[in-house]
Structure formats: C-alpha cells, structure tokens
Design an enzyme around this catalytic site. Structure first.
Site, PDB file in Angstrom:
ATOM      1  N   GLU A 157      -4.646  -8.740   1.050  1.00 11.04           N
ATOM      2  CA  GLU A 157      -5.307  -8.508   2.335  1.00 11.04           C
ATOM      3  C   GLU A 157      -6.799  -8.581   2.089  1.00 11.04           C
ATOM      4  O   GLU A 157      -7.318  -7.883   1.209  1.00 11.04           O
ATOM      5  CB  GLU A 157      -4.958  -7.137   2.933  1.00 11.04           C
ATOM      6  CG  GLU A 157      -3.608  -7.119   3.582  1.00 11.04           C
ATOM      7  CD  GLU A 157      -3.223  -5.763   4.180  1.00 11.04           C
ATOM      8  OE1 GLU A 157      -4.080  -5.086   4.780  1.00 11.04           O
ATOM      9  OE2 GLU A 157      -2.039  -5.397   4.041  1.00 11.04           O
ATOM     10  N   GLU A 194       0.826  -1.220   0.000  1.00 12.45           N
ATOM     11  CA  GLU A 194       0.000   0.000   0.000  1.00 12.45           C
ATOM     12  C   GLU A 194       0.855   1.263   0.000  1.00 12.45           C
ATOM     13  O   GLU A 194       0.641   2.177   0.796  1.00 12.45           O
ATOM     14  CB  GLU A 194      -0.941   0.007   1.211  1.00 12.45           C
ATOM     15  CG  GLU A 194      -1.931  -1.130   1.221  1.00 12.45           C
ATOM     16  CD  GLU A 194      -2.997  -1.007   2.306  1.00 12.45           C
ATOM     17  OE1 GLU A 194      -2.909  -0.075   3.126  1.00 12.45           O
ATOM     18  OE2 GLU A 194      -3.909  -1.839   2.328  1.00 12.45           O
TER      19      GLU A 194
HETATM   20  C1  GAL Z   1      -4.178  -2.248   5.565  1.00 11.50           C
HETATM   21  C2  GAL Z   1      -2.678  -2.288   5.783  1.00 11.50           C
HETATM   22  C3  GAL Z   1      -2.312  -3.165   6.935  1.00 11.50           C
HETATM   23  C4  GAL Z   1      -3.178  -2.843   8.096  1.00 11.50           C
HETATM   24  C5  GAL Z   1      -4.588  -3.059   7.750  1.00 11.50           C
HETATM   25  C6  GAL Z   1      -5.475  -2.802   8.956  1.00 11.50           C
HETATM   26  O1  GAL Z   1      -4.558  -1.108   4.863  1.00 11.50           O
HETATM   27  O2  GAL Z   1      -2.018  -2.755   4.650  1.00 11.50           O
HETATM   28  O3  GAL Z   1      -0.967  -2.974   7.278  1.00 11.50           O
HETATM   29  O4  GAL Z   1      -2.961  -1.523   8.447  1.00 11.50           O
HETATM   30  O5  GAL Z   1      -4.937  -2.192   6.712  1.00 11.50           O
HETATM   31  O6  GAL Z   1      -6.731  -3.223   8.740  1.00 11.50           O
END
Ligand code: GAL
Length: 937
Positions: free
Chosen positions: A610, A528
């Site tokens: 994610e 990100e």
């Molecule tokens: C994402 C990020 C992760 C963590 C997550 C929390 O945007 O890549 O490191 O912060 O959100 O939900």
C-alpha cells in the site's frame, strides 16, 4: 437415506491411487493419494450414472426476504457473538488491532456443528475434520420448508446486493461500512427441479460468494454452510434432494454489524451454480496446472487431477488431457496442441486420488503483461473415463509464463523486469454495490489500464472468480489476499471471530480455487494484522499460514502486508516477500523503512503493498494552497470540515500516508524495490477518511463513479512515460478570485513545460530529480485561458488548454460503448457533462440531471462521485458533482434493439445518446463472461 448418513461416523478412506505413464509426448509424475472428508453417497449406490458434468447457472428464480420468522434469530445463529459495546467506526486505519473478546457460549444452541463439516475438504489433518452431529439441529425453520408460501417475497436475480438500496444511515457510527445497512439476517429461496434421471448423480451447490455466514437448507434440512463472505464454497446437496420432483433450496445469510472497515455488501452477491456430476468426478477445483520449465522452444506443462469417488464401489479411471490454445476471448481455438493419456487409477469408494502427468508444448505462446507482452492463454481439458465411458470433462484455463522474484530488481516475468504499477481495490463496484458484474469490473480495469496500471492487489479478500479471469485476459499481475485480520480484531465482529476454526479452510480454499490463474504472482495471507504487535506469538501464526500457502502452491511466494512490523521484528522473517504498507515511504515522523528491510533481508524482494493513501475530492480545489509536497489533511489545509471535501491539488494524504509524489520518490531512491500498489485505484464505499460522516472513501485515483481525479494523470505521467501527455490543474472558472493567487500544477510525461495565462508566459520549468510535478504557485487568476506546453528532450511533447466557463447551459452525453450484448447483464456507462453556451465544461456545476431510458434496457444506477452524497443510487435523477454525472444502464435479456438514454435538467439543453443491444450469436452467451456455463436452470 438421511438417517444412515447422519447416524454413521464419517468413513474416511485413504487410498493409494496409481497412474501409469502411457501417453503421447507425456511422462507421468508420481501420484498422490488423500483421504477425503466427503462421506459415501448413499444416493450414488449401485451403478454409476453415465451423464457427464453439468454446470447450471442458478441466478434466476429467487425469492428474497429480510429477517427471520417472527424476528427471532436465536435458532439460526452460527455461533454466539460478543456484544458490541464500543463501535470501531472512525478508528484511524492503522490503529493497533485488539485482543479478541472471550464469549461464554455454554447452553446456547448454535448451528456451528452442522456448518463446520462443509469445510472438511480443506482441513489437511483427517483427525481435525468435523463430524456432522448424528441428528439434525433442533430447528424447525419455516422459511426453509418446501411448503412455505414465499409468493409475497420479492423476486430477485443474482448477483444481488440488498444493502445498496439503502436508505443511507445519515447519522450514527456507520461511516466505516458505507452508511448502508449491510447487517442482519436475510433469506433467499429457490425451487430446484431435479429430474428422476439425476438419481445416482452428485448434485452440488457452488456459491461464488455469499455475504455472510451462509447456511444452506434443502427441503427443510440444514445441508451445511460457509461463514466467510468472500470465499467461494461448495455444499453437497445430494443427500437431501429428491430426484424426480421439485425441491426447495433456502439460503440464510447473517452478516454481522461492525464486521468490516469498509462496505462489505450483503446477500448472494456473486453467481450461484448447480453442478451435477457422476459419482466419480473431478473434485472441487480439482485440476492443477503448473509450468515447471519454460524456454522459448518448449514448455513443460504438469497437471494433477483430483478424482473423487462418491460412489459406493471402487472405480477404475483413466484421465485424458488435451491442451488447447485459447483466443483473446477465452474460447478454444483450433486443435489440441498436446494430448496425454493416463493409465488406469483405482479410486476406492469414498476416496480421492490424484492422477498426475506432464506434457510438452512446443514454442509456447507465453502469458505476460502488456504493453510489452501478451496475455496469451491455454486450456487443459481433462476427460475422465470409467470403464471406458466418459464420466467427466473439465476445462481449466491457464497460462505459460515464468515469474522470478529478484531481490535486486523486483518482479521478472518471462525474463523481463516488470516494475509493479499496481492499485489496491475493494470489491464494491460503486453505485452497483457489491453485486459482481463483469462489465463493471472490466470498465474499472480498462480505466486502470489506460492510466498505465499493470498490477492489482485484491485488498483484502478473495475476489469474485470472474475478476481473476478478467485479470488473466487483460494481463494484470495480481496479489491475491485472504484476510484483513487473524486472531486479533480490527472491528468487534470481523473475521477474528472465526479465525481459529476457519483460517485453514479459507486459505486453502482461496488458493485451490485461484492457483491456475496466470495473473496471480503472489499470495498474501493477511493485511496489517494485529499479530505484527505480538512478537513470536504472532509470527507463529504467520508461519503457519505461509506453510499452508506453500503446501497448496509450491510455485508462488507468500507474503503479508505490514504497516507496523519492523525489520528487526519476528513477523517479516516468516514471509517470502516483504510487503510494506506506507512504511517504505515513512509513516508520520517515522523515516522510510525500505533501507532497513533491505539490510535485514537482502535476499527478499521488497515492495509497497500500500502506498500513498492520498486523499482528494474530484474537482474540489481549496485555497490557500500550502507550499508542501505532501501533508496530512487538516481543516483549512487540504480539508474543509464544513463541506467534507478534500482539496484536489493532490498534495494531501491520510495521517500515515503520503502524496503520490512522495511515494514515487521513496521507490526511486530505493531502486531495488519491486514497485507499488497504490491505496486505491477507485474510491470505494465506506472508510471515508477523513470525514466519517460521508458515505465513501477519498483515497481513489478515480472517484466512485469512475471519473478520474487529477491524480490519475500524475500516475499516467509516470506509468506511461512514452505517452505524450500533459494535464493542468485547477480548472479556470473562478468568479470571485480575480487578482488572487491560484497555483497551477502540471503533470506530464515530458521533462519540462511552459505555462501561459491568456498568452503571457509564466516561465518554463524543468523537473528536478525526484520531482514529479511542475508547479507555478504564484499565478494570479484572471478569466480567460491557461495553456501549458510540455517538452521532452527539448522538443514539444504535448499541450493542453483550459478555459474559463460561463453559466451552465447544456448537457453532453457519452456512452462508454455503442454496442451491447442483450444478455440482461451487460451495462452501458453514460457520462453526462454540463457545459456552458460555448461547449466549455462547467467545472463547478451541480445542476440536477434526470435520466430516462427507451428501448430494451433499464436504468440501474446513477452516481456523481461525491463522497458526501446521500442521494439514492437507484434514483433516476441526481445532482451533478463538479460538472459530471453518471447513469448505468443494463440491457434486457433476449431483447435486442436501439437503446436511447436521455438526460435533461432545468434550464439546460438536454441530450440523448443511443446504443445498440445485440442478441448473442448463440444462446450459450459470451464465453469470456460465462466461460463454463453449460446451461441456465
Ligand atoms: C491501511 C489499510 C487499508 C486502508 C487504508 C486506508 O492501513 O490496510 O485497508 O484502511 O489504510 O488508508
């Protein structure tokens, strides 16, 4: 010696080495030659030493102190840091990263010029390598001097995380970093006895990870360092050591505040090694093994060995390689299955030469992920001879497997399509902090494996190398990731400060260290990053990093995780595999992006790096329960700002996230996707979205103590479809809710279920398409029991009953293992459950529980998985959280015997659990845990 070395300009020697084809069943590939950054070693002048490699674990005998002499850090700064005027604490995780602040550094003396040369081996262009300044820095560092009296400093054993001791910072903007102070300088000192016979040998310090901005001092001299806290690195100590006496090693660390979005840990939190070699030796991470052709009948195994000649005369070397089968513990089993012998290669003084070869393994035992495949491994043992004498021997575990990225299906391992059922994890081990412990990591992976997980994303940094050994041994597929930020910043003092100077070294170092692990299928160059927002300029950075990854490893694709970049933006075009964070399912009002990326990149595999970011607190159920499938946590709807707990109905998520169910549907509706890495497998310290007043996250499928939340069974129902299971929620102990609507939700690997309340059917339900839970939203609570019977294909498949508990009356304890190793590192995880007089779990009990340990072990930590708890992790007593509490007990080195852990609590019947600590059969320790320790210093 020092003057010569420092005064002279680096002599970079480029030599073409030659390897000849002369082998048993082997053919040698052309040989590469490189110019090496390492200068000639004056200490190695004359005849080469003949002793082979020694790798000594340096974890004992350290003294530790926080702070600099007189509190003045000025002389030790790596570089000037921007002033932090605005805290980034509590920023929503997907906020746009910002442009770096510019810092004026004119006139401020800093140590950077002496640290940068430590990364030279990872800078490809010799012209861009850093020459060490002619003179030592003008710093007289009392803490680095041999004569300094450190007897008042604390004695510590590594791995060591000094920040986990707290105290918790209960107020202020510190939630993101776990409410534990990880920042500020700290020193570690250790004596090194270097024998006179080591004169002429190379002596390296190998650090698996130091948090952060390490500077390494030997006998008062700054030898080098490494800023990035997550990478492993090597410092050549040879020029500053005095063989035949006691030498003084000192390491200064200086982790900045506001340097992470989670708890980074602090200190020498991974193993530290002393490696001694002959002047001619295998270079750091110098063996690369690949398997270019694999069929059931035969596998081609190609290898490259980088030979460094740090002596002052040219060396003529041969390399013999032997391939062995490794057993499931990582031990060499049986005789060599293939042997090769190179012809002589000449390595000029100060140069490095790569000798390459290949051989064939007949009917290879393939490495692949369970349950359908076995994670079988081999080891390549390279023996280096100089003028016929053995000067080095180097063992490299590896695996034989094929991995294909198929845009229409995803990941195909050894011809079998393997949907990625993965989790993201940060590196902390809960109550143990960031100090790596093999058993704690193994327990985490066992818990994940039992849920059906087959993949891990190392978010967002290179892990402890032992975690990759574990992934190899257990057969997890790994996405290894290097950075959370590039040039643009997420927090004021994060990696962006050193990205311009260090990105090449850090990326190459990670890949060189990790590329022989069969578990790794994919490199990630970032998460990100802010460069998603800067069009072509950002894409150029991505292109550079992907090119580096390809140069270091031509066998695996490279990716970068994107939460913002869309299919029509430049960044996705730079990566081999499209890794999306959340946007595959859809973020807020943004629709799911899988189809757009599929249309734009039909030839690339697409996966969810994610997914979900669902939030919950174990055992906390809040009412009323909205009739939604997925919603952002809001006060009174999923979250309770007064208690800072998030409802465990498992319907709630971060603002940009989704429930597990919604994320499943988005994958199933786009069947070409390769699968997902859930955010996260375990709760972790820091980033406590949505309540930054807390200490740890809510996103884990499992809480910080390792206790599964209800969501665990939702993943299990999908990922282990063949396991007959059913799980019902909530618990059924609700005094005060008589007559009130108390929804009941069920997760099952079956396709249908019937719910009974006190024997009365509430109806039978079948899973609808793209639905993953069964829900009875209008059940009225009455004391007694709920029973659920699950069916698959019309036949009974599994059942579960949950009963109303009475008042807490007793404790029940269970240890995760009954036999431990008396090595001073092995751990027992003892779970204590509070039950009522009839033995029914008391699901809301918060009684205090006290632990005592008898026998050859000590209590190292306790936890209860409550994100809001500020009780010390080292306290022997703590409140239970929703009926559970955990004690972590460590064996004593060299002392076997019976260990008894007792748990007691006011008004509760106490309990005890016993374990046996066994002395290792040989002093060498368990090979799998310390695969290549030769001895301990
Ligand atoms: C994402 C990020 C992760 C963590 C997550 C929390 O945007 O890549 O490191 O912060 O959100 O939900």
């Amino acid at each position: 010696m020092r003057d010569t070395r420092h005064g002279a300009a680096r002599r970079l020697v480029s030599t073409l080495g030659i390897a000849l084809a002369a082998s048993l069943a082997a053919a040698f590939a052309p040989v590469a030659a490189t110019a090496r950054a390492a200068p000639q070693d004056a200490a190695g002048a004359g005849q080469p030493a003949h002793a082979p490699r020694q790798r000594l674990l340096l974890d004992d005998g350290w003294r530790f102190h926080r702070g600099d002499p007189d509190g003045n850090s000025g002389p030790y700064l790596y570089d000037v840091r921007p002033e932090v005027t605005v805290s980034a604490d509590g920023k929503v995780a997907d906020a746009m990263p910002e442009e770096a602040a510019r810092v004026a550094r004119a006139g401020t003396p800093v140590l950077k010029a002496w640290i940068l040369p430590s990364g030279n081996a990872f800078i490809r262009d010799p012209a861009r390598r850093h020459a060490r300044p002619a003179l030592d820095p003008a710093v007289d560092a009392p803490y680095a001097r041999a004569g300094f009296d450190d007897s008042g400093w604390r004695a510590v054993t590594l791995p060591h995380d000094w920040a986990i001791e707290g105290p918790f910072l209960t107020t202020g903007p510190y939630g993101g970093m776990g409410r534990l102070q990880t920042w500020g300088p700290a020193w570690y000192r250790r004596k090194l006895d270097i024998a006179a016979s080591d004169r002429g040998r190379k002596v390296f310090l190998d650090v698996d990870g130091a948090m952060a901005y390490a500077s390494v001092w030997v006998n008062g001299h700054l030898a080098g360092g490494w800023p990035y806290g997550y990478n492993s690195f090597r410092i050549d100590l040879t020029p500053w050591l005095q063989p035949g006496g006691t030498n003084q090693l000192a390491i200064r660390l200086d982790n900045p505040p506001e340097s992470a979005r989670w708890y980074p840990g602090a200190g020498l939190y991974r193993n530290v090694w002393l490696t001694k070699t002959a002047p001619l030796h295998v270079g750091l991470w110098g063996v690369t093994v690949t398997t270019p052709e694999v069929t059931p009948d035969a596998a081609r195994v190609a290898w490259q060995v980088a030979l460094d000649n740090d002596g002052s005369v040219p060396a003529s070397a041969t390399v013999t390689t032997e391939l062995y089968v490794l057993d499931e513990h990582g031990r060499i089993a049986g005789k060599a299955v293939a042997t090769t012998q190179s012809g002589p290669a000449t390595v000029a003084a100060g140069a490095s030469v790569i000798v390459a070869g290949a051989t064939t393994v007949v009917r290879p035992r393939l490495w692949g992920p369970p349950p359908t495949q076995k994670p079988q491994r081999y080891a390549l043992v390279a023996t280096v001879r100089q003028d016929g004498r053995v000067v080095d021997r180097y063992e490299t575990p590896f695996g034989i497997r094929t991995v294909r990225f198929d845009p229409d299906r995803g990941v195909v391992v050894n011809g079998e399509h393997i949907p990625l059922r993965g989790v993201n994890n940060h590196h902390d081990l809960g109550a143990l902090g960031a100090a790596f412990n093999m058993r704690a990591a193994e327990r985490q992976l066992e818990i994940m494996r039992a849920m059906g997980a087959n993949a891990l994303r190392m978010s967002h940094n290179p892990p402890d190398p032992q975690l990759l050994d574990l992934a190899d041994r257990m057969g997890f597929l790994v996405m290894d990731e290097v950075f959370d930020s590039w040039q643009r910043k997420k927090t004021p003092l994060d990696f962006h400060l050193i990205f311009p100077d260090w990105h090449e070294q850090d990326l190459r170092a990670m890949i060189r260290r990790d590329r022989n692990h069969p578990s790794i299928i994919l490199w990630s160059v970032g998460n990100e990053v802010g460069e998603q927002y800067t069009g072509e300029i950002g894409a150029a950075v991505g292109r550079e990093l992907v090119a580096i990854a390809h140069e270091e490893d031509a066998t695996r694709p490279a990716t970068g995780a994107m939460n913002y970049a869309k299919a029509d933006m430049p960044l996705p075009g730079t990566v081999d595999v499209i890794s999306l964070n959340y946007q595959g399912t859809g973020i807020r009002t943004l629709p799911g992006q899988f189809p757009m990326f599929r249309a734009a990149y039909p030839d690339k595999v697409i996966l969810h790096s994610e997914s979900a970011s669902a939030l919950s607190s174990r055992g906390e159920y809040q009412f009323p329960v909205p009739g939604v499938l997925s919603a952002a946590v809001r006060p009174g709807a999923g979250g309770d700002p007064a208690t800072r707990q998030v409802s465990a109905y498992e319907l709630f998520a971060a603002d940009f996230g989704a429930s597990a169910d919604r994320a499943f549907a988005s994958l199933d509706q786009n069947p070409y996707t390769a699968g997902e890495f859930v955010w996260t497998g375990f709760d972790y310290l820091g980033e406590p979205t949505p309540y930054y007043e807390a200490r740890s996250s809510y996103s884990g499928i499992v809480d910080l103590a390792g206790f599964p939340k209800d969501r665990y069974y939702l993943y299990q129902s999908r990922w282990r479809a063949d396991l007959p299971m059913v799980h019902v929620l909530p618990h059924w102990t609700w005094p005060g809710r008589a007559g009130q609507v108390t929804p009941v939700h069920v997760f099952t690997s079956g396709d249908e279920a019937e719910l009974f309340v006190n024997g009365k059917s509430q109806g039978r339900q079948k899973k609808a398409p793209y639905a993953y839970r069964l829900r009875w939203d209008f059940v009225t609570w009455e004391p007694g029991e709920i029973r659920v019977v699950a069916y698959k294909d019309g036949k009974e498949w599994a059942r579960e009953t949950v009963r109303t508990a009475g008042a807490p009356a007793a404790l029940q304890a269970q240890a995760d293992r009954t036999t431990l190793s008396a090595d001073g590192r092995d751990l027992a995880f003892v779970t204590v459950r509070i039950v009522d007089g009839a033995g029914i779990p008391a699901p809301r009990a918060r009684d205090r529980v006290r632990f005592t340990v008898e026998g050859p072990a000590e209590l190292v930590a306790t936890d209860n998985g409550d994100a809001t708890s500020f009780e010390s992790f080292q306290a022997p007593e703590r409140a239970a959280f929703n009926g559970l509490v955990l004690a972590i007990v460590r064996t004593r080195a060299g002392a076997g015997g019976t260990i008894t852990v007792r748990a007691s609590g006011a008004g509760l019947r106490g309990t005890a659990v016993t374990m046996h600590s066994k002395l290792p059969a040989s002093k060498a320790g368990t090979p799998e845990f310390q695969p290549r320790i030769i001895s301990q210093m």
